[in-house]
Design a protein around this motif. Sequence first.
Motif, PDB file in Angstrom:
ATOM      1  N   VAL A 128       0.834  -1.204   0.000  1.00  0.00           N
ATOM      2  CA  VAL A 128       0.000   0.000   0.000  1.00  0.00           C
ATOM      3  C   VAL A 128       0.871   1.257   0.000  1.00  0.00           C
ATOM      4  CG1 VAL A 128      -1.612   1.341   1.415  1.00  0.00           C
ATOM      5  CG2 VAL A 128      -2.041  -1.093   0.994  1.00  0.00           C
ATOM      6  N   SER A 150      -8.219  -9.167   0.541  1.00  0.00           N
ATOM      7  CA  SER A 150      -8.089  -7.957   1.342  1.00  0.00           C
ATOM      8  C   SER A 150      -6.916  -7.113   0.838  1.00  0.00           C
ATOM      9  CB  SER A 150      -8.024  -8.284   2.837  1.00  0.00           C
ATOM     10  OG  SER A 150      -6.715  -8.275   3.307  1.00  0.00           O
ATOM     11  N   ALA A 205      -8.381  -5.203  -2.065  1.00  0.00           N
ATOM     12  CA  ALA A 205      -9.211  -4.084  -1.588  1.00  0.00           C
ATOM     13  C   ALA A 205      -8.331  -2.930  -1.090  1.00  0.00           C
ATOM     14  CB  ALA A 205     -10.150  -4.562  -0.483  1.00  0.00           C
ATOM     15  N   ALA A 206      -7.241  -3.266  -0.413  1.00  0.00           N
ATOM     16  CA  ALA A 206      -6.344  -2.230   0.115  1.00  0.00           C
ATOM     17  C   ALA A 206      -5.645  -1.475  -1.020  1.00  0.00           C
ATOM     18  CB  ALA A 206      -5.314  -2.850   1.052  1.00  0.00           C
ATOM     19  N   ALA A 260      -6.862  -1.117  -4.088  1.00  0.00           N
ATOM     20  CA  ALA A 260      -7.901  -0.295  -4.718  1.00  0.00           C
ATOM     21  C   ALA A 260      -8.133   0.983  -3.904  1.00  0.00           C
ATOM     22  CB  ALA A 260      -9.195  -1.090  -4.865  1.00  0.00           C
ATOM     23  N   ASP A 261      -8.160   0.856  -2.578  1.00  0.00           N
ATOM     24  CA  ASP A 261      -8.336   2.040  -1.724  1.00  0.00           C
ATOM     25  C   ASP A 261      -7.179   3.024  -1.906  1.00  0.00           C
ATOM     26  OD1 ASP A 261     -10.752   1.343  -0.667  1.00  0.00           O
ATOM     27  OD2 ASP A 261      -9.927   0.420   1.147  1.00  0.00           O
ATOM     28  N   ALA A 262      -5.966   2.476  -1.970  1.00  0.00           N
ATOM     29  CA  ALA A 262      -4.791   3.344  -2.140  1.00  0.00           C
ATOM     30  C   ALA A 262      -4.860   4.074  -3.481  1.00  0.00           C
ATOM     31  CB  ALA A 262      -3.509   2.526  -2.029  1.00  0.00           C
ATOM     32  N   ARG A 317      -7.711   4.893  -5.059  1.00  0.00           N
ATOM     33  CA  ARG A 317      -8.767   5.913  -4.911  1.00  0.00           C
ATOM     34  C   ARG A 317      -8.214   7.147  -4.213  1.00  0.00           C
ATOM     35  NH1 ARG A 317     -11.763   1.184  -3.379  1.00  0.00           N
ATOM     36  NH2 ARG A 317     -12.681   0.425  -5.316  1.00  0.00           N
ATOM     37  N   GLU A 318      -7.361   6.901  -3.222  1.00  0.00           N
ATOM     38  CA  GLU A 318      -6.703   8.017  -2.524  1.00  0.00           C
ATOM     39  C   GLU A 318      -5.884   8.866  -3.493  1.00  0.00           C
ATOM     40  OE1 GLU A 318      -6.146   8.963   0.907  1.00  0.00           O
ATOM     41  OE2 GLU A 318      -8.029   7.884   1.204  1.00  0.00           O
ATOM     42  N   ASP A 357     -13.324   5.071  -9.118  1.00  0.00           N
ATOM     43  CA  ASP A 357     -13.703   3.871  -8.381  1.00  0.00           C
ATOM     44  C   ASP A 357     -13.505   2.560  -9.146  1.00  0.00           C
ATOM     45  OD1 ASP A 357     -14.752   2.777  -6.054  1.00  0.00           O
ATOM     46  OD2 ASP A 357     -16.688   2.476  -7.037  1.00  0.00           O
ATOM     47  N   ALA A 416      -9.987   1.806 -10.261  1.00  0.00           N
ATOM     48  CA  ALA A 416      -9.185   1.401  -9.104  1.00  0.00           C
ATOM     49  C   ALA A 416      -9.399  -0.088  -8.806  1.00  0.00           C
ATOM     50  CB  ALA A 416      -9.560   2.246  -7.885  1.00  0.00           C
ATOM     51  N   SER A 417     -10.658  -0.513  -8.806  1.00  0.00           N
ATOM     52  CA  SER A 417     -10.947  -1.931  -8.530  1.00  0.00           C
ATOM     53  C   SER A 417     -10.338  -2.830  -9.595  1.00  0.00           C
ATOM     54  CB  SER A 417     -12.462  -2.181  -8.495  1.00  0.00           C
ATOM     55  OG  SER A 417     -13.050  -1.458  -7.451  1.00  0.00           O
TER      56      SER A 417
END
Lengths: 191, 191
Positions: B67, B123, B126-127, B129-131, B133-134, B139, B142-143
């Motif tokens: 991440v 997981s 998902a982490a 993808a979140d990074a 998006r940041e 969205d 990112a996924s």
Amino acid sequence: MGRWEPDARGRLLQAALELFAEHGFDRTTVAEITARAGLTKRTFFRHFADKRDVLFAGSGHLHEVTVRAVAEAPDSVRPIAAVAEGLKAATAIFLDREGSRVRQAVIAANPELQERELVKLASLSAAIADALRERGVPDRTASLAAEAGIAALKVAFACWLAAPGERDDAPDLPRLVLDTLDELGAVAAGA
Amino acid sequence: MGRWEPDARGRLLQAALELFAEHGFDRTTVAEITARAGLTKRTFFRHFADKRDVLFAGSGHLHEVTVRAVAEAPDSVRPIAAVAEGLKAATAIFLDREGSRVRQAVIAANPELQERELVKLASLSAAIADALRERGVPDRTASLAAEAGIAALKVAFACWLAAPGERDDAPDLPRLVLDTLDELGAVAAGA
């Protein structure tokens, strides 16, 4: 309830999803599901191993449909196009967006069910890769094409569930999967 | 056994993997692991929750490293290139191919461990993808980029474990992941 039970399986599925949505998965019993469906426990256990099984009842069929469509894709198409045929056939099964939403919410709230869902997807990926190898696709390409397909399926399915719109103007899931697969190609090719 | 235990964690890991390889995961006890490592049970439980935990001990660190590298990739790079940075950093951690092989064989033989491995990868996806998006990545992109990365990681890791060669001429895992990501782009773009 007599021995003649038109669509007993469908009624049990429907009743189970309603109860899971109302009271949560853990607090729903098989007795409540059968009572809601107006059927006996015996009938329930003729169709499902347990209440968890209700959520994964379509897996076997989904698997079969997908693998058959991959196998039957025209010889001339590239591996990813054969995967696309498989996913198109698989997702044509999903029509009930409301039921799928409830199912997804139940799974998201329960780590054990999430694990089973992940195992299901991993085994679908492995089955698609095997079907590609049967077509003569090299090992590594087969694995990559299958993984790409499952990745697109996951993302497209989440979009489909999240998209607004009622029964009639909901986005078309097979179309969404194919678009997502294209998008994945574009995204992954930018490295 | 004094209080000074140089690399107790590493010795416990090594002893556990040896015993898992020799007797199987189920038939290995924490007592046997600590005896082999020449350490106490108390020391074991200072480092691991249980013997299962030994196999997933690196997950948290792997997560963080990945991440952070995604977050710190240059602003100008495309999402998939940021993912590639993350995977490069993550896979630079893996040096011990023999240990990884044992770990993978233990996991492959045990459905419960397979589930945990799948949850770990989901997981991580998902982490990532979140990074992304940041970083302002939309969205869905990112996924998709995160899923593509995990797909490439899985396939590359399997190749790395399966490839012949001893310690010194083993293929370079970070390099293999980047090549596999390129290959995934080419495969997925062929639909």
